[in-house]
Design a protein around this motif. Structure first.
Motif, PDB file in Angstrom:
ATOM      1  N   THR A 188       0.826  -1.213   0.000  1.00  0.00           N
ATOM      2  CA  THR A 188       0.000   0.000   0.000  1.00  0.00           C
ATOM      3  C   THR A 188       0.857   1.260   0.000  1.00  0.00           C
ATOM      4  OG1 THR A 188      -0.186   0.151   2.424  1.00  0.00           O
ATOM      5  CG2 THR A 188      -1.823  -1.202   1.270  1.00  0.00           C
ATOM      6  N   LYS A 189       2.157   1.116   0.210  1.00  0.00           N
ATOM      7  CA  LYS A 189       3.063   2.268   0.184  1.00  0.00           C
ATOM      8  C   LYS A 189       3.845   2.357  -1.130  1.00  0.00           C
ATOM      9  CE  LYS A 189       3.707   2.366   5.224  1.00  0.00           C
ATOM     10  NZ  LYS A 189       2.680   1.365   5.546  1.00  0.00           N
ATOM     11  N   THR A 203       8.050  -3.424   1.736  1.00  0.00           N
ATOM     12  CA  THR A 203       7.667  -4.186   0.546  1.00  0.00           C
ATOM     13  C   THR A 203       7.319  -3.294  -0.636  1.00  0.00           C
ATOM     14  OG1 THR A 203       6.852  -5.953   1.975  1.00  0.00           O
ATOM     15  CG2 THR A 203       6.192  -6.036  -0.329  1.00  0.00           C
ATOM     16  N   GLY A 204       6.717  -2.148  -0.392  1.00  0.00           N
ATOM     17  CA  GLY A 204       6.414  -1.229  -1.487  1.00  0.00           C
ATOM     18  C   GLY A 204       7.669  -0.791  -2.215  1.00  0.00           C
ATOM     19  N   MET A 264      12.340  -3.837  -7.774  1.00  0.00           N
ATOM     20  CA  MET A 264      12.427  -5.045  -8.597  1.00  0.00           C
ATOM     21  C   MET A 264      11.745  -4.873  -9.952  1.00  0.00           C
ATOM     22  SD  MET A 264      12.085  -8.263  -5.939  1.00  0.00           S
ATOM     23  CE  MET A 264      12.546  -9.451  -7.224  1.00  0.00           C
ATOM     24  N   LEU A 265      10.627  -4.143  -9.984  1.00  0.00           N
ATOM     25  CA  LEU A 265       9.854  -4.036 -11.211  1.00  0.00           C
ATOM     26  C   LEU A 265      10.289  -2.877 -12.106  1.00  0.00           C
ATOM     27  CD1 LEU A 265       6.311  -4.754  -9.757  1.00  0.00           C
ATOM     28  CD2 LEU A 265       7.699  -6.271 -11.164  1.00  0.00           C
ATOM     29  N   VAL A 266      10.729  -1.796 -11.508  1.00  0.00           N
ATOM     30  CA  VAL A 266      11.018  -0.587 -12.287  1.00  0.00           C
ATOM     31  C   VAL A 266      12.506  -0.374 -12.497  1.00  0.00           C
ATOM     32  CG1 VAL A 266      10.689   1.907 -12.444  1.00  0.00           C
ATOM     33  CG2 VAL A 266       8.884   0.478 -11.485  1.00  0.00           C
ATOM     34  N   SER A 267      13.253  -0.256 -11.398  1.00  0.00           N
ATOM     35  CA  SER A 267      14.683   0.049 -11.537  1.00  0.00           C
ATOM     36  C   SER A 267      15.534  -1.197 -11.764  1.00  0.00           C
ATOM     37  CB  SER A 267      15.185   0.780 -10.281  1.00  0.00           C
ATOM     38  OG  SER A 267      15.208  -0.088  -9.164  1.00  0.00           O
TER      39      SER A 267
END
Length: 326
Positions: free
Chosen positions: A29-30, A276-277, A283-286
């Motif tokens: 959620t963050k 976790t945010g 992991m997904l973007v950078s």
């Protein structure tokens, strides 16, 4: 919060909605990325608690959809990030089942990874074949004070590290400190010595798993030394001690305090629900998360597990190929 835009939502699946899974959910959620979340667990009670905890934190408008399910077939066919937060005994088979039936790009594993040595070999091969980016959630690598400490280490001197405290779960938690030791020493090649453990098996708080008491001694390929002591009658504060050359550190994580050569400073130890945010975004973007790769963490896990299996078999009189560490 800086919002990172994308044409479509990232698909995130949490596999295992227990204590850690529900905290991962709170952490998402963050996140600053648009996403859909699927939470899977065969237990309706675990899902109920996870959903309750999700509603305890502020809503994130970037989460376009969230679903809670006990039905495996309701997990999306394409998953950008799978968070595998089951306990260790079913984790290997659950992951195998997921990878055989779904397209998965990234995995965040909880630990202790698996109880059998052969499972590390099979998982490593499968991740490599599928080109999956896999990390293991040893979160101390994300803490600024440990990253700064590691960057300032003088590697010309041997490093001595000690962790001592009262019954802190040397089976399930040693991997955290071995990972920190690997960060500080710059090597994941280690040997473990269980000869100073008490010759008994302690039931874990989690049913079906075991714990130990006593001391584990670990030596890196550089000759650095790590001593882990979980003692029943220890009376002081849990502490991490690190000595290298003329530098001496004492870290009291519960107090948020680090002492360097007698000089104290405050440190921040974040909860999983705060991390976790950021992990998901990295992991997904950078594609540049500081968390440990599966391959490096597998080296640490198997060094510990080899000795744990031998110790477990000796104490119990069995001849198995696993040790049930959660």
């Amino acid at each position: 919060m800086r919002i990172i835009k994308r044409m479509n939502n990232w698909s995130i699946a949490i596999i295992g909605a227990g204590q850690l899974g529900s905290r991962h959910l709170q952490g998402l959620t963050k996140a600053s990325i648009p996403m859909t979340i699927t939470v899977f667990d065969p237990s309706t009670d675990s899902l109920r608690i996870a959903e309750q905890r999700y509603h305890e934190v502020p809503e994130n408008p970037l989460i376009s959809n969230i679903s809670f399910t006990t039905i495996f077939d309701e997990i999306p066919g394409h998953i950008d990030l799978a968070i595998i937060s089951t306990s260790s005994l079913p984790r290997f088979q659950v992951t195998i089942n997921l990878l055989k039936n779904r397209m998965v790009k990234n995995i965040l594993f909880e630990k202790f990874l698996f109880p059998k040595l052969i499972e590390y070999v099979h998982m490593s091969k499968l991740l490599s074949e599928r080109g999956i980016n896999a990390k293991v959630n040893c979160a101390r690598r994300m803490f600024d004070h440990y990253r700064q400490l590691a960057s300032s280490i003088n590697y010309s001197s041997p490093i001595k590290m000690e962790v001592i405290g009262k019954d802190w779960g040397i089976g399930c938690n040693s991997i955290h400190y071995m990972d920190l030791f690997a960060l500080i020493t710059g090597t994941s090649e280690m040997k473990c010595d269980f000869s100073s453990l008490e010759k008994e098996i302690i039931p874990s708080k989690r049913q079906g798993y075991v714990e130990f008491l006593g001391t584990v001694e670990i030596t890196s390929s550089r000759g650095d030394k790590l001593t882990l002591s979980s003692l029943k009658d220890y009376c002081g504060d849990n502490v991490i001690k690190i000595k290298v050359g003329n530098d001496y550190y004492k870290i009291y994580e519960a107090k948020g305090l680090m002492c360097h050569n007698g000089e104290e400073r405050t440190i921040i130890t974040k909860y999983q629900s705060e991390l976790t945010g950021l992990v998901a975004t990295e992991m997904l973007v950078s594609k540049n998360s500081p968390l440990t790769s599966f391959e490096e963490s597998a080296c640490l896990h198997t060094a510990f597990l080899e000795e744990a299996i031998s110790f477990y078999n000796t104490v119990t009189g069995s001849a198995g190929d696993s040790c049930p560490i959660t």
